[in-house]
Design an enzyme around this catalytic site. Structure first.
Site, PDB file in Angstrom:
ATOM      1  N   THR A  19       0.856  -1.180   0.000  1.00 56.14           N
ATOM      2  CA  THR A  19       0.000   0.000   0.000  1.00 56.14           C
ATOM      3  C   THR A  19       0.891   1.228   0.000  1.00 56.14           C
ATOM      4  OG1 THR A  19      -1.709  -1.170   1.240  1.00 56.14           O
ATOM      5  CG2 THR A  19      -1.794   1.225   1.270  1.00 56.14           C
ATOM      6  N   LYS A  47      -6.786   1.651  -3.457  1.00 59.22           N
ATOM      7  CA  LYS A  47      -6.486   1.057  -2.156  1.00 59.22           C
ATOM      8  C   LYS A  47      -6.525   2.102  -1.052  1.00 59.22           C
ATOM      9  CE  LYS A  47      -5.266  -1.989   0.934  1.00 59.22           C
ATOM     10  NZ  LYS A  47      -4.002  -2.727   0.910  1.00 59.22           N
TER      11      LYS A  47
END
Length: 307
Positions: A101, A177
């Site tokens: 991420t 995300k």
């Protein structure tokens, strides 16, 4: 090798997520070599029948796909381009599947650098947790070139139940995300606030859980995290520090865009408080303990008593 099964895959990062993904890849017929900087993780992978390399570059050499399961952009950059980086070891036409991420700008920068060397970069952050990683049922939010998707397809099929193709260049997957992480962090903080507020009022917390999960105030995070509080079990399934990082990225992105994110900013302060209190590596449901310590609320302990 595009589109074929039985690929040679390197999995870099053999923690709870990476180990599960490596297992799913092996179960679907791929040849998997793994590496982790932590000896225990590497040894556990080898003990389970996997082939463990002594370095990331060794694992990546000759691989058709390199799956990176590290924490953030800086670790990804070091893995690719640092001393002994895998970019130099990857063969032409191989794909680097980045599952970390990170800020979308970082994903775009890393992709440009790798693609200039003749390899492919797939921006592919994931969601689902260790249990779904082990069963090949993750959700992957991916973006990249058609060639990157084509080369990575057998890997994606092995590790994910849902693959969302979100754009033809790196960065879009990372952005999707971050929207997910904004919501996840806020929902965890809200769930911990609610259950701790219920405890302060002396309510039966098991009944609170029963009622809320059948009512409009429920969320996936309430349903998933509050049982940790009820059990007094803060062993890390998802650690506080993950959301210190991810909600920090949200703040950075929002500041660049001059976009207000006050709710996620408040949630970040609670994660920071938990980390500052020494709970950074413990389960993110530990936010309930921060609320309890601030208010004098009493929460269940792991032995069934209250603290």
């Amino acid at each position: 090798m595009e589109g074929e099964v039985g690929m040679r895959v390197a999995v870099l990062g053999l923690g709870s997520m990476g180990a599960g993904m490596a297992a799913s890849l092996r179960q679907t017929g791929h040849t998997v070599t793994g590496f982790d900087v932590v000896d225990a993780s590497r040894n556990a992978f080898a003990a389970g029948g996997g082939t463990a390399a002594t370095s990331a570059a060794e694992a990546a050499k000759g691989a058709d796909a390199v799956v990176s399961v590290v924490v953030n952009a800086s670790q990804t950059e070091a893995l690719l381009f640092g001393e002994g980086g895998v970019a130099a070891a990857m063969q032409a036409g191989a794909v680097f599947v980045s599952c970390a991420t990170m800020d979308p700008d970082a994903a775009r920068s890393l992709a440009a650098r790798l693609e200039a060397s003749g390899q492919h970069y797939l921006d592919a952050p994931m969601s689902g947790g260790p249990a779904r990683a082990a069963t090949g049922e993750l959700t992957v939010m991916a973006s990249g070139s058609a060639a990157a998707f084509g080369q990575a397809r057998p890997v994606l099929d092995a590790i994910a139940a849902k693959v969302y193709e979100l754009g033809d260049a790196a960065g879009a997957g990372a952005a999707f995300k971050m929207i997910n992480q904004l919501l996840a962090g806020v929902h965890i903080a809200a769930a911990c606030e609610a259950i701790s507020f219920a405890a302060k009022q002396g309510l039966d917390l098991k009944r609170v859980y029963e009622v809320i999960t059948a009512s409009a105030g429920n969320s996936w995070m309430f349903e998933n995290r509050v049982p940790h509080v009820l059990d007094g079990d803060y062993a890390p399934k998802s650690a506080v520090e993950i959301f210190v990082k991810d909600l920090g990225i949200v703040q950075d992105m929002a500041r660049r865009e001059r976009f207000p994110v006050p709710v996620s900013a408040a949630a970040l302060q609670m994660f920071l408080a938990a980390a500052g209190a020494g709970m950074g590596r413990e389960d993110d449901a530990s936010l309930a303990r921060v609320y309890a310590s601030l208010s004098g609320a009493t929460l269940p302990k792991s032995d069934g008593t209250k603290e």
